[in-house]
Design a protein around this motif. Structure first.
Motif, PDB file in Angstrom:
ATOM      1  N   ARG A   2      49.166 -24.600   3.265  1.00 23.40           N
ATOM      2  CA  ARG A   2      47.376 -24.671   2.437  1.00 23.40           C
ATOM      3  C   ARG A   2      47.136 -26.143   2.959  1.00 23.40           C
ATOM      4  NH1 ARG A   2      43.583 -20.448  -0.018  1.00 23.40           N
ATOM      5  NH2 ARG A   2      42.208 -22.448   0.676  1.00 23.40           N
ATOM      6  N   GLU A   3      46.748 -26.901   2.897  1.00 18.21           N
ATOM      7  CA  GLU A   3      46.461 -28.309   3.021  1.00 18.21           C
ATOM      8  C   GLU A   3      46.678 -28.783   1.114  1.00 18.21           C
ATOM      9  OE1 GLU A   3      43.744 -32.289   4.052  1.00 18.21           O
ATOM     10  OE2 GLU A   3      43.185 -30.152   4.874  1.00 18.21           O
ATOM     11  N   ASN A   4      45.913 -28.099   0.568  1.00 18.80           N
ATOM     12  CA  ASN A   4      45.448 -27.845  -0.935  1.00 18.80           C
ATOM     13  C   ASN A   4      46.815 -27.813  -1.145  1.00 18.80           C
ATOM     14  OD1 ASN A   4      42.693 -28.542  -0.414  1.00 18.80           O
ATOM     15  ND2 ASN A   4      41.786 -26.196  -0.616  1.00 18.80           N
ATOM     16  N   THR A   5      47.314 -26.918  -0.942  1.00 23.23           N
ATOM     17  CA  THR A   5      48.810 -26.670  -1.949  1.00 23.23           C
ATOM     18  C   THR A   5      49.964 -27.886  -1.203  1.00 23.23           C
ATOM     19  OG1 THR A   5      48.846 -24.645  -1.241  1.00 23.23           O
ATOM     20  CG2 THR A   5      50.959 -24.464  -1.664  1.00 23.23           C
ATOM     21  N   PHE A   6      49.747 -28.153  -0.254  1.00 24.89           N
ATOM     22  CA  PHE A   6      50.498 -29.359  -0.033  1.00 24.89           C
ATOM     23  C   PHE A   6      50.534 -30.624  -0.964  1.00 24.89           C
ATOM     24  CE2 PHE A   6      50.980 -33.319   3.179  1.00 24.89           C
ATOM     25  CZ  PHE A   6      52.023 -33.363   3.245  1.00 24.89           C
ATOM     26  N   ILE A   7      48.924 -30.965  -0.890  1.00 25.39           N
ATOM     27  CA  ILE A   7      48.655 -31.979  -1.793  1.00 25.39           C
ATOM     28  C   ILE A   7      49.095 -32.188  -3.159  1.00 25.39           C
ATOM     29  CG2 ILE A   7      46.601 -32.726  -2.424  1.00 25.39           C
ATOM     30  CD1 ILE A   7      45.060 -32.347  -0.147  1.00 25.39           C
ATOM     31  N   GLN A  47      50.593 -34.618   9.701  1.00 22.37           N
ATOM     32  CA  GLN A  47      49.964 -35.503  11.003  1.00 22.37           C
ATOM     33  C   GLN A  47      50.154 -33.969  12.443  1.00 22.37           C
ATOM     34  OE1 GLN A  47      52.126 -39.041  11.808  1.00 22.37           O
ATOM     35  NE2 GLN A  47      51.177 -40.508  11.928  1.00 22.37           N
ATOM     36  N   THR A  48      51.260 -33.395  11.898  1.00 18.60           N
ATOM     37  CA  THR A  48      51.094 -31.838  12.474  1.00 18.60           C
ATOM     38  C   THR A  48      50.414 -31.118  12.334  1.00 18.60           C
ATOM     39  OG1 THR A  48      54.033 -32.373  12.575  1.00 18.60           O
ATOM     40  CG2 THR A  48      53.693 -30.093  12.894  1.00 18.60           C
ATOM     41  N   ASN A  49      50.446 -30.273  11.002  1.00 26.54           N
ATOM     42  CA  ASN A  49      49.659 -29.527  10.097  1.00 26.54           C
ATOM     43  C   ASN A  49      47.940 -29.822  10.041  1.00 26.54           C
ATOM     44  OD1 ASN A  49      51.413 -27.101  10.086  1.00 26.54           O
ATOM     45  ND2 ASN A  49      52.810 -29.649   9.513  1.00 26.54           N
ATOM     46  N   TYR A  50      47.606 -30.989   9.903  1.00 21.95           N
ATOM     47  CA  TYR A  50      46.818 -31.456   8.944  1.00 21.95           C
ATOM     48  C   TYR A  50      45.833 -32.869   9.867  1.00 21.95           C
ATOM     49  CZ  TYR A  50      49.027 -29.008   5.721  1.00 21.95           C
ATOM     50  OH  TYR A  50      49.063 -28.599   4.680  1.00 21.95           O
ATOM     51  N   PRO A  51      45.624 -32.717  10.919  1.00 23.90           N
ATOM     52  CA  PRO A  51      46.286 -33.803  11.323  1.00 23.90           C
ATOM     53  C   PRO A  51      44.710 -35.108  11.771  1.00 23.90           C
ATOM     54  CG  PRO A  51      45.856 -32.564  13.593  1.00 23.90           C
ATOM     55  CD  PRO A  51      45.991 -31.903  12.469  1.00 23.90           C
ATOM     56  N   ASP A  52      43.966 -33.978  11.351  1.00 27.04           N
ATOM     57  CA  ASP A  52      41.991 -34.736  11.274  1.00 27.04           C
ATOM     58  C   ASP A  52      41.582 -35.458   9.782  1.00 27.04           C
ATOM     59  OD1 ASP A  52      41.627 -34.952  14.100  1.00 27.04           O
ATOM     60  OD2 ASP A  52      40.986 -33.029  13.917  1.00 27.04           O
ATOM     61  N   SER A  53      43.434 -34.241   8.725  1.00 30.43           N
ATOM     62  CA  SER A  53      42.475 -34.735   7.461  1.00 30.43           C
ATOM     63  C   SER A  53      42.751 -35.964   7.087  1.00 30.43           C
ATOM     64  CB  SER A  53      43.668 -33.869   6.143  1.00 30.43           C
ATOM     65  OG  SER A  53      43.532 -34.105   4.691  1.00 30.43           O
ATOM     66  N   THR A  56      46.033 -37.669   5.687  1.00 30.39           N
ATOM     67  CA  THR A  56      46.630 -38.176   6.706  1.00 30.39           C
ATOM     68  C   THR A  56      46.751 -39.626   7.099  1.00 30.39           C
ATOM     69  OG1 THR A  56      46.942 -35.877   7.549  1.00 30.39           O
ATOM     70  CG2 THR A  56      47.382 -37.815   9.363  1.00 30.39           C
ATOM     71  N   VAL A  57      45.551 -39.803   6.945  1.00 34.57           N
ATOM     72  CA  VAL A  57      45.242 -40.597   6.780  1.00 34.57           C
ATOM     73  C   VAL A  57      45.499 -42.750   5.908  1.00 34.57           C
ATOM     74  CG1 VAL A  57      43.626 -43.005   6.633  1.00 34.57           C
ATOM     75  CG2 VAL A  57      42.715 -41.394   8.541  1.00 34.57           C
ATOM     76  N   PHE A  58      45.235 -41.852   4.673  1.00 32.36           N
ATOM     77  CA  PHE A  58      46.669 -41.814   3.463  1.00 32.36           C
ATOM     78  C   PHE A  58      47.773 -41.684   3.404  1.00 32.36           C
ATOM     79  CE2 PHE A  58      48.340 -40.857  -0.693  1.00 32.36           C
ATOM     80  CZ  PHE A  58      47.812 -42.215  -1.374  1.00 32.36           C
ATOM     81  N   LEU A  59      48.557 -41.303   3.693  1.00 32.04           N
ATOM     82  CA  LEU A  59      50.331 -41.398   4.072  1.00 32.04           C
ATOM     83  C   LEU A  59      50.124 -42.555   4.974  1.00 32.04           C
ATOM     84  CD1 LEU A  59      50.633 -37.608   3.418  1.00 32.04           C
ATOM     85  CD2 LEU A  59      51.425 -39.218   2.528  1.00 32.04           C
ATOM     86  N   ASN A  60      49.423 -42.799   6.224  1.00 28.21           N
ATOM     87  CA  ASN A  60      49.837 -43.227   7.074  1.00 28.21           C
ATOM     88  C   ASN A  60      49.868 -44.732   6.511  1.00 28.21           C
ATOM     89  OD1 ASN A  60      50.634 -43.556  10.035  1.00 28.21           O
ATOM     90  ND2 ASN A  60      48.251 -45.859   9.617  1.00 28.21           N
TER      91      ASN A  60
END
Length: 319
Positions: A2-7, A47-53, A56-60
């Motif tokens: 899950r995105e929250n866990t990843f973050i 980008q693979t799992n949360y492309p619109d998050s 993802t922009v922050f990491l880019n």
């Protein structure tokens, strides 16, 4: 995941990276490169799992900042070579400390197996060392020259042969990591059982002290290097077996790259060990105090080179 866990798992690391790149101070090239590699791996996962998050922009953006800083001024070839030995290899050793610990544990278990097996069966050493070697050693013991095996051949030829053979052993310890810990573990266990049975064999002939001085004169560096190479193999094997948040292939590549650096750390150790074995181990007439001092000095060098200095480099590059 899950995105929250990843973050949650990576946020502190990203914040530290952001603070480091934002303050404008001088940053070690090695730290830049490793941070950029981690960021691109995290960005690829996002980008693979949360492309619109938004993450993802922050990491880019953060990866772009590291890319610009990293490739703004590339060091010269000589500077990169020096940096490889002064920074990259020590950092790889520090980052592989868990893998090195696993390698040490496997090797110690192998030594104990060799000791117990030889104590239980005095002919066990023939299985591991071979009949020819054991018979030759028994003849040498009867002649009063138990370490005569190190007298054979010219010194230069012996040095080159030993060094080349030891490097091959190290490369096999690393390459067998493709088979996970089982491949590298087999190589470590085999060499450790050999050492344990060899030592016990001489102890059974009341030659433990003399054999230990002869073997560990070069073996302190040689055996340490084999264990370190085993740590590189563990890093290779566990990379794809336990990829974490990375893709399995990316984790495998990172583990292989880090493990190969760890193996590179063994090269000077093998060269010096081969030189000692080829030229000096045969000199059993040296005073015991001199040989013991050489062993202790070699052990100190190993601790400084493999444990103390890598930690110092890590701390200096992650302030």
């Amino acid at each position: 995941m899950r995105e929250n866990t990843f973050i949650k798992q990576n946020l502190n690391k990203w914040m530290q990276m952001q603070r480091t790149i934002a303050d404008g101070s001088v940053i070690e090239h090695t730290y830049l490169a490793e941070s950029y590699q981690q960021l691109t791996a995290d960005l690829s996962y996002a980008q693979t799992n949360y492309p619109d998050s938004r993450i993802t922009v922050f990491l880019n953006d953060l990866a772009l900042a590291y890319h610009v800083r990293l490739y703004r001024r590339r060091p010269s070839t000589s500077a990169r070579f020096l940096n490889f030995w002064k920074q990259e290899i020590p950092l790889a050793l520090y980052q592989s400390r868990r893998d090195l610990l696993i390698s040490v544990c496997v090797f110690v278990v192998g030594i104990l197996i060799g000791i117990v097996s030889q104590l239980g069966d005095t002919d066990f050493c023939r299985i591991i060392l071979g009949d020819d070697y054991v018979n030759m050693t028994l003849d040498n013991i009867r002649r009063g020259t138990p370490m005569a095996v190190y007298d054979g051949g010219g010194q230069s030829e012996m040095f080159l042969s030993i060094t080349f053979n030891n490097i091959l052993v190290a490369l096999r310890c690393f390459a067998y990591g493709v088979l996970t810990l089982f491949g590298t573990g087999y190589m470590l266990l085999y060499n450790a059982v050999m050492l344990g049975s060899f030592t016990t064999f001489f102890a059974q002939h009341d030659l433990l002290w003399e054999s230990s001085l002869a073997v560990w004169l070069h073996g302190t560096l040689e055996i340490s290097a084999i264990v370190v190479a085993g740590g590189g193999g563990v890093a290779l094997g566990t990379g794809w077996l336990f990829p974490g948040t990375l893709g399995r292939m990316e984790a495998f590549k990172q583990g292989a790259y880090r493990g190969l650096k760890v193996v590179c750390a063994t090269l000077p150790m093998f060269v010096v060990a081969g030189f000692i074995e080829g030229f000096f181990t045969r000199m059993t007439w040296w005073p015991d105090a001199l040989r013991l001092a050489t062993i202790i000095f070699s052990a100190i060098i190993v601790v400084l080179y493999i444990i103390v200095y890598p930690r110092k480099v890590y701390v200096n590059t992650h302030i």
